[in-house]
Design a protein around this motif. Structure first.
Motif, PDB file in Angstrom:
ATOM      1  N   ALA A  25       0.974  -1.246   0.096  1.00 54.02           N
ATOM      2  CA  ALA A  25      -0.370   0.279  -0.080  1.00 54.02           C
ATOM      3  C   ALA A  25       0.757   1.198  -0.191  1.00 54.02           C
ATOM      4  N   GLU A  26       1.622   1.418   0.520  1.00 53.66           N
ATOM      5  CA  GLU A  26       2.617   2.333   1.057  1.00 53.66           C
ATOM      6  C   GLU A  26       3.482   2.612  -0.759  1.00 53.66           C
ATOM      7  N   LEU A  27       3.458   1.354  -1.358  1.00 53.53           N
ATOM      8  CA  LEU A  27       4.494   2.026  -2.386  1.00 53.53           C
ATOM      9  C   LEU A  27       3.601   2.115  -3.905  1.00 53.53           C
ATOM     10  N   PHE A  28       2.123   1.896  -3.268  1.00 49.25           N
ATOM     11  CA  PHE A  28       1.354   2.001  -4.384  1.00 49.25           C
ATOM     12  C   PHE A  28       1.193   3.745  -4.438  1.00 49.25           C
ATOM     13  N   ARG A  29       0.931   4.053  -3.442  1.00 52.52           N
ATOM     14  CA  ARG A  29       0.796   5.383  -2.208  1.00 52.52           C
ATOM     15  C   ARG A  29       1.804   6.562  -3.079  1.00 52.52           C
ATOM     16  N   ALA A  30       2.840   5.780  -2.858  1.00 57.14           N
ATOM     17  CA  ALA A  30       4.151   6.474  -3.370  1.00 57.14           C
ATOM     18  C   ALA A  30       4.130   6.723  -4.983  1.00 57.14           C
ATOM     19  N   ILE A  38      -6.875   0.695  -6.914  1.00 54.95           N
ATOM     20  CA  ILE A  38      -5.895  -0.536  -6.538  1.00 54.95           C
ATOM     21  C   ILE A  38      -6.625  -1.771  -6.399  1.00 54.95           C
ATOM     22  N   PHE A  39      -6.429  -1.734  -4.834  1.00 50.06           N
ATOM     23  CA  PHE A  39      -7.926  -3.014  -3.930  1.00 50.06           C
ATOM     24  C   PHE A  39      -8.966  -2.665  -4.140  1.00 50.06           C
ATOM     25  N   GLY A  40      -9.354  -1.984  -4.830  1.00 55.77           N
ATOM     26  CA  GLY A  40     -11.198  -2.443  -4.853  1.00 55.77           C
ATOM     27  C   GLY A  40     -11.321  -3.433  -6.280  1.00 55.77           C
ATOM     28  N   ASN A  41     -10.329  -2.993  -7.060  1.00 60.83           N
ATOM     29  CA  ASN A  41     -10.301  -3.473  -8.537  1.00 60.83           C
ATOM     30  C   ASN A  41     -10.070  -4.804  -8.787  1.00 60.83           C
ATOM     31  N   ALA A  42      -9.033  -4.723  -7.588  1.00 57.97           N
ATOM     32  CA  ALA A  42      -8.249  -6.633  -7.142  1.00 57.97           C
ATOM     33  C   ALA A  42      -9.668  -7.998  -6.234  1.00 57.97           C
ATOM     34  N   GLY A  43     -10.494  -6.946  -5.485  1.00 57.74           N
ATOM     35  CA  GLY A  43     -11.007  -7.084  -4.655  1.00 57.74           C
ATOM     36  C   GLY A  43     -10.528  -8.045  -3.189  1.00 57.74           C
TER      37      GLY A  43
END
Length: 343
Positions: A25-30, A38-43
């Protein structure tokens, strides 16, 4: 009429311990990614990542990184994640590795315990004329988009080596099963080694002498705790295919001027010869069949190298002469090694 379910339909969803996503999560945000997208589409819920011993659906885990690559515009986000991912972040499997006495023991323990960390996947060592390969791939046929997972996983595994051999250690070569991406120069820069794409499996090459290196973080008590936990996650009646995979990987590791014996493989697995034979029989397996499958797989691997003489391939598979290898290869494929190589 309702169509009959396929083998894939009958497979239970493969799982992976959520520790494998520690820091995602930290990497995606950075990288400018929107976590809800991201997390919603991945379920996947962000809260699912908080407990290192909870499980994620492996398909959704792989999709999460593929979606993140598209959402952030960083096509190498899995590569970046794996390079910075330390063994402790991997949770129980990572601790099993770094608490082992040597790098050889670390890799052997990871191979034995990997099914408890991630399902429907292959992890093992391959001996190729004195050079060893750590091979990894997802076996679940339903997971097609797996590039990001392959790149982050090999980065994670390299950091296990660096724990023992130091931060300047580099693999001899890296291979990926996916096609070469546009930004492939970053791969060679980050791994510090030649990188090939479109190969049969994902793998890193290293020297056999590396295995003797002692693990500076060896902790027998911690290892005993971690091993007990991981073993509790593996069904007592191990899937015959999983057990066959473990045995086949060990056979491939030991193949050389002669084929390994039942006793040798049993000792490596911590079993007596009688216990090993009983376990093979209980799982409906034959050691000779597994040896044959290992030789077949390695033969196809060696034949990819056009410069490797057929005589050398025969000796590397434990055959005393080329004619014996040629007869065996013809029984596997219906053609001679020479013809197979030409085609």
């Amino acid at each position: 009429m309702t169509p009959r379910p396929t083998v894939e339909d009958r497979l239970a969803p493969a799982k992976v311990l959520s520790a494998a996503a520690d820091g995602a999560a930290e990497l995606f945000r950075a990288n400018g990614g929107d976590l809800d997208t991201i997390f919603g589409n991945a379920g996947i819920r962000v809260s699912d990542l908080g407990d290192p011993v909870s499980e994620l659906n492996l398909t959704q885990y792989c999709e999460m990184f593929e979606i993140a690559a598209a959402e952030t515009g960083n096509d190498n986000i899995g590569l970046s994640f794996g390079q910075s991912f330390q063994p402790r972040q991997l949770g129980m499997l990572g601790y099993a590795a770094i608490s082992s006495p040597t790098l050889a023991a670390a890799l052997r323990n990871m191979e034995e315990l990997f099914p408890a960390h991630q399902g429907q996947s292959s992890f093992g060592l391959l001996n190729d004329d004195g050079i060893l390969w750590l091979c990894y791939r997802i076996l679940d046929p339903r997971i097609e988009a797996r590039r990001q997972d392959a790149e982050l996983s090999l980065g994670m595994f390299c950091n296990v080596f660096k724990t023992a051999l130091g931060p300047d250690w580099r693999p001899l070569e890296v291979r990926f099963e996916h096609a070469r991406p546009d930004g492939w120069g970053d791969h060679e820069r980050m791994f510090g080694a030649p990188v090939q794409f479109g190969r049969r499996t994902n793998a890193i090459a290293f020297r056999r002498s590396d295995l003797d290196t002692r693990m500076p973080t060896c902790d027998p008590y911690l290892f005993s705790v971690v091993k007990a936990f991981l073993q509790s996650r593996v069904p007592q009646d191990q899937d015959p295919a999983d057990f066959a995979e473990v045995v086949r990987n060990e056979v491939k590791m030991q193949l050389g001027s002669a084929a390994p014996s039942v006793g040798q493989i049993a000792a490596i697995l911590g079993l007596t010869g009688q216990e090993f034979q009983k376990r093979l029989k209980r799982n409906g397996l034959s050691f000779n069949d597994i040896l044959r499958a290992a030789r077949h797989e390695l033969a196809l691997h060696y034949l990819e190298d056009q410069d490797m003489p057929l005589t050398d391939i025969a000796y590397s598979l434990g055959y005393s002469e080329l004619s014996a290898f040629s007869r065996a290869f013809r029984s596997w494929t219906g053609m001679s090694p020479q013809r197979y190589r030409r085609t």
